[in-house]
Design a protein around this motif. Structure first.
Motif, PDB file in Angstrom:
ATOM      1  N   VAL A 102       0.809  -1.221   0.000  1.00 42.70           N
ATOM      2  CA  VAL A 102       0.000   0.000   0.000  1.00 42.70           C
ATOM      3  C   VAL A 102       0.844   1.274   0.000  1.00 42.70           C
ATOM      4  N   PRO A 103       1.880   1.382   0.848  1.00 46.38           N
ATOM      5  CA  PRO A 103       2.699   2.604   0.796  1.00 46.38           C
ATOM      6  C   PRO A 103       3.319   2.858  -0.575  1.00 46.38           C
ATOM      7  N   LEU A 104       3.780   1.790  -1.248  1.00 41.07           N
ATOM      8  CA  LEU A 104       4.357   1.945  -2.584  1.00 41.07           C
ATOM      9  C   LEU A 104       3.302   2.371  -3.595  1.00 41.07           C
ATOM     10  N   LEU A 105       2.102   1.822  -3.438  1.00 46.09           N
ATOM     11  CA  LEU A 105       1.011   2.195  -4.341  1.00 46.09           C
ATOM     12  C   LEU A 105       0.623   3.659  -4.140  1.00 46.09           C
ATOM     13  N   TYR A 106       0.590   4.101  -2.891  1.00 44.46           N
ATOM     14  CA  TYR A 106       0.297   5.504  -2.611  1.00 44.46           C
ATOM     15  C   TYR A 106       1.376   6.415  -3.206  1.00 44.46           C
ATOM     16  N   LYS A 107       2.630   5.980  -3.101  1.00 40.39           N
ATOM     17  CA  LYS A 107       3.735   6.770  -3.654  1.00 40.39           C
ATOM     18  C   LYS A 107       3.594   6.879  -5.177  1.00 40.39           C
ATOM     19  N   ALA A 108       3.252   5.779  -5.818  1.00 41.13           N
ATOM     20  CA  ALA A 108       3.073   5.798  -7.272  1.00 41.13           C
ATOM     21  C   ALA A 108       1.922   6.720  -7.670  1.00 41.13           C
ATOM     22  N   LEU A 109       0.838   6.693  -6.891  1.00 39.70           N
ATOM     23  CA  LEU A 109      -0.305   7.558  -7.184  1.00 39.70           C
ATOM     24  C   LEU A 109       0.058   9.021  -6.971  1.00 39.70           C
ATOM     25  N   ALA A 110       0.771   9.308  -5.894  1.00 36.03           N
ATOM     26  CA  ALA A 110       1.178  10.689  -5.629  1.00 36.03           C
ATOM     27  C   ALA A 110       2.075  11.224  -6.747  1.00 36.03           C
ATOM     28  N   ASP A 111       3.013  10.406  -7.207  1.00 33.70           N
ATOM     29  CA  ASP A 111       3.894  10.821  -8.314  1.00 33.70           C
ATOM     30  C   ASP A 111       3.088  11.042  -9.593  1.00 33.70           C
ATOM     31  N   HIS A 112       2.114  10.173  -9.817  1.00 32.92           N
ATOM     32  CA  HIS A 112       1.252  10.303 -11.000  1.00 32.92           C
ATOM     33  C   HIS A 112       0.480  11.621 -10.959  1.00 32.92           C
ATOM     34  N   LEU A 113      -0.040  11.971  -9.798  1.00 34.96           N
ATOM     35  CA  LEU A 113      -0.792  13.223  -9.657  1.00 34.96           C
ATOM     36  C   LEU A 113       0.110  14.442  -9.834  1.00 34.96           C
ATOM     37  N   GLU A 114       1.346  14.344  -9.359  1.00 32.10           N
ATOM     38  CA  GLU A 114       2.284  15.457  -9.540  1.00 32.10           C
ATOM     39  C   GLU A 114       2.578  15.683 -11.019  1.00 32.10           C
ATOM     40  N   SER A 115       2.709  14.595 -11.772  1.00 28.40           N
ATOM     41  CA  SER A 115       2.952  14.739 -13.213  1.00 28.40           C
ATOM     42  C   SER A 115       1.756  15.386 -13.891  1.00 28.40           C
ATOM     43  N   MET A 116       0.551  15.090 -13.412  1.00 31.67           N
ATOM     44  CA  MET A 116      -0.643  15.719 -13.960  1.00 31.67           C
ATOM     45  C   MET A 116      -0.662  17.210 -13.656  1.00 31.67           C
ATOM     46  N   LYS A 117      -0.293  17.576 -12.441  1.00 28.17           N
ATOM     47  CA  LYS A 117      -0.240  18.996 -12.082  1.00 28.17           C
ATOM     48  C   LYS A 117       0.767  19.735 -12.957  1.00 28.17           C
ATOM     49  N   ASP A 118       1.914  19.119 -13.186  1.00 30.77           N
ATOM     50  CA  ASP A 118       2.949  19.741 -14.021  1.00 30.77           C
ATOM     51  C   ASP A 118       2.455  19.926 -15.460  1.00 30.77           C
ATOM     52  N   ARG A 119       1.801  18.908 -15.992  1.00 35.91           N
ATOM     53  CA  ARG A 119       1.295  19.003 -17.363  1.00 35.91           C
ATOM     54  C   ARG A 119       0.246  20.104 -17.475  1.00 35.91           C
ATOM     55  N   ALA A 120      -0.675  20.132 -16.518  1.00 34.22           N
ATOM     56  CA  ALA A 120      -1.734  21.148 -16.546  1.00 34.22           C
ATOM     57  C   ALA A 120      -1.138  22.554 -16.447  1.00 34.22           C
ATOM     58  N   ALA A 121      -0.176  22.723 -15.548  1.00 35.09           N
ATOM     59  CA  ALA A 121       0.447  24.042 -15.375  1.00 35.09           C
ATOM     60  C   ALA A 121       1.169  24.475 -16.645  1.00 35.09           C
ATOM     61  N   GLN A 122       1.841  23.541 -17.284  1.00 33.00           N
ATOM     62  CA  GLN A 122       2.579  23.861 -18.508  1.00 33.00           C
ATOM     63  C   GLN A 122       1.635  24.317 -19.617  1.00 33.00           C
ATOM     64  N   VAL A 123       0.517  23.630 -19.773  1.00 32.06           N
ATOM     65  CA  VAL A 123      -0.440  24.010 -20.810  1.00 32.06           C
ATOM     66  C   VAL A 123      -1.034  25.383 -20.505  1.00 32.06           C
ATOM     67  N   LEU A 124      -1.403  25.618 -19.261  1.00 29.95           N
ATOM     68  CA  LEU A 124      -2.042  26.875 -18.896  1.00 29.95           C
ATOM     69  C   LEU A 124      -1.097  28.061 -19.032  1.00 29.95           C
ATOM     70  N   ILE A 125       0.189  27.842 -18.801  1.00 27.57           N
ATOM     71  CA  ILE A 125       1.153  28.938 -18.827  1.00 27.57           C
ATOM     72  C   ILE A 125       1.707  29.194 -20.223  1.00 27.57           C
ATOM     73  N   GLU A 126       2.022  28.116 -20.948  1.00 27.22           N
ATOM     74  CA  GLU A 126       2.780  28.254 -22.184  1.00 27.22           C
ATOM     75  C   GLU A 126       1.931  28.391 -23.442  1.00 27.22           C
TER      76      GLU A 126
END
Length: 249
Positions: A102-126
């Motif tokens: 479970v901790p590893l799965l949570y870590k993978a999900l958290a990293d996945h969400l961070e990549s989504m935030k980065d992608r969204a921010a890049q589109v909105l800014i650039e």
């Protein structure tokens, strides 16, 4: 200098030739742009028809040039993957064999969400060509991502300050989505989507509860259950319209 009829004829032919070449060049450029547009549309339709999120994302990433609508589609598929990952975590919690993962799965999900935030921010800014019809959806999805991020923090870290901050950012994104969607000519059902998401938050009184909460275990479990219940479904959208529509811009 006196122009002879032959000179005038040659001059006219030269001007006509130059004009013809210019028109042909512009026609070729138009044909080239139209061909590229058709190619992109066909590639997007083919990727849209792929049911597996990971395969669809791979297909979208191969489309050139990259456009905001393509990035939005990638974010929507990533959100489906995030909810699938959350379901996997839930199942693992009730499986003695998988509970240690479970901790590893949570870590993978958290990293996945961070990549989504980065992608969204890049589109909105650039993006210089981002239309409100696309922008509101990206803000709405990013708000959903932050709600899920707050759920993870609440379930794993008990960091109330971080939860409050993340929840505040989610509300900000949803309010921005609401302001943007109201400038479009979309149907009322779509315009109400960020309102539904906001209404679920306020109806649930989650914001007030977290702002006054302490760290007792029972309280944490209650809030975690409440937050999990209002995480938007597939696509980052709320499942339906609340009875009481009180949220304004």
């Amino acid at each position: 200098m006196k122009w002879s009829p032959s000179h005038l004829f040659l001059l006219g032919a030269l001007i006509f030739s130059i004009a013809g070449i210019d028109r042909a060049w512009h026609g070729y450029r138009f044909w080239l742009l139209e061909t590229k547009r058709c190619h992109v549309e066909k590639a997007m339709q083919a990727a849209d028809n792929i049911t597996d999120p990971a395969e669809a994302i791979f297909a979208f990433q191969k489309i050139i040039p990259t456009q905001p609508d393509i990035q939005l589609r990638i974010l929507q598929r990533q959100w489906r993957m995030a909810l699938d990952m959350l379901d996997r975590i839930k199942r693992a919690k009730f499986n003695a064999v998988l509970d240690a993962e479970v901790p590893l799965l949570y870590k993978a999900l958290a990293d996945h969400l961070e990549s989504m935030k980065d992608r969204a921010a890049q589109v909105l800014i650039e993006s210089d060509t981002l239309k409100n019809e696309t922008s509101w959806r990206i803000h709405n999805l990013r708000g959903a991502v932050k709600l899920l991020s707050a759920f993870i923090v609440l379930d794993t870290e008990r960091n109330w300050k971080k939860v409050r901050g993340t929840l505040k950012e989610a509300i900000s994104d949803l309010k921005t989505a609401l302001a943007l969607v109201d400038t479009t000519d979309l149907p009322a059902k779509e315009k109400n989507i960020p309102r539904w998401n906001l209404e679920l938050l306020y109806e649930n009184q989650l914001v007030r509860k977290i702002s006054v909460s302490h760290v007792e275990a029972e309280r944490r479990l209650e809030l975690k259950s409440n937050l999990e219940a209002i995480i938007p479904e597939k696509g980052g959208y709320a499942p339906g319209e609340p009875l009481d529509m009180r949220i304004k811009k």
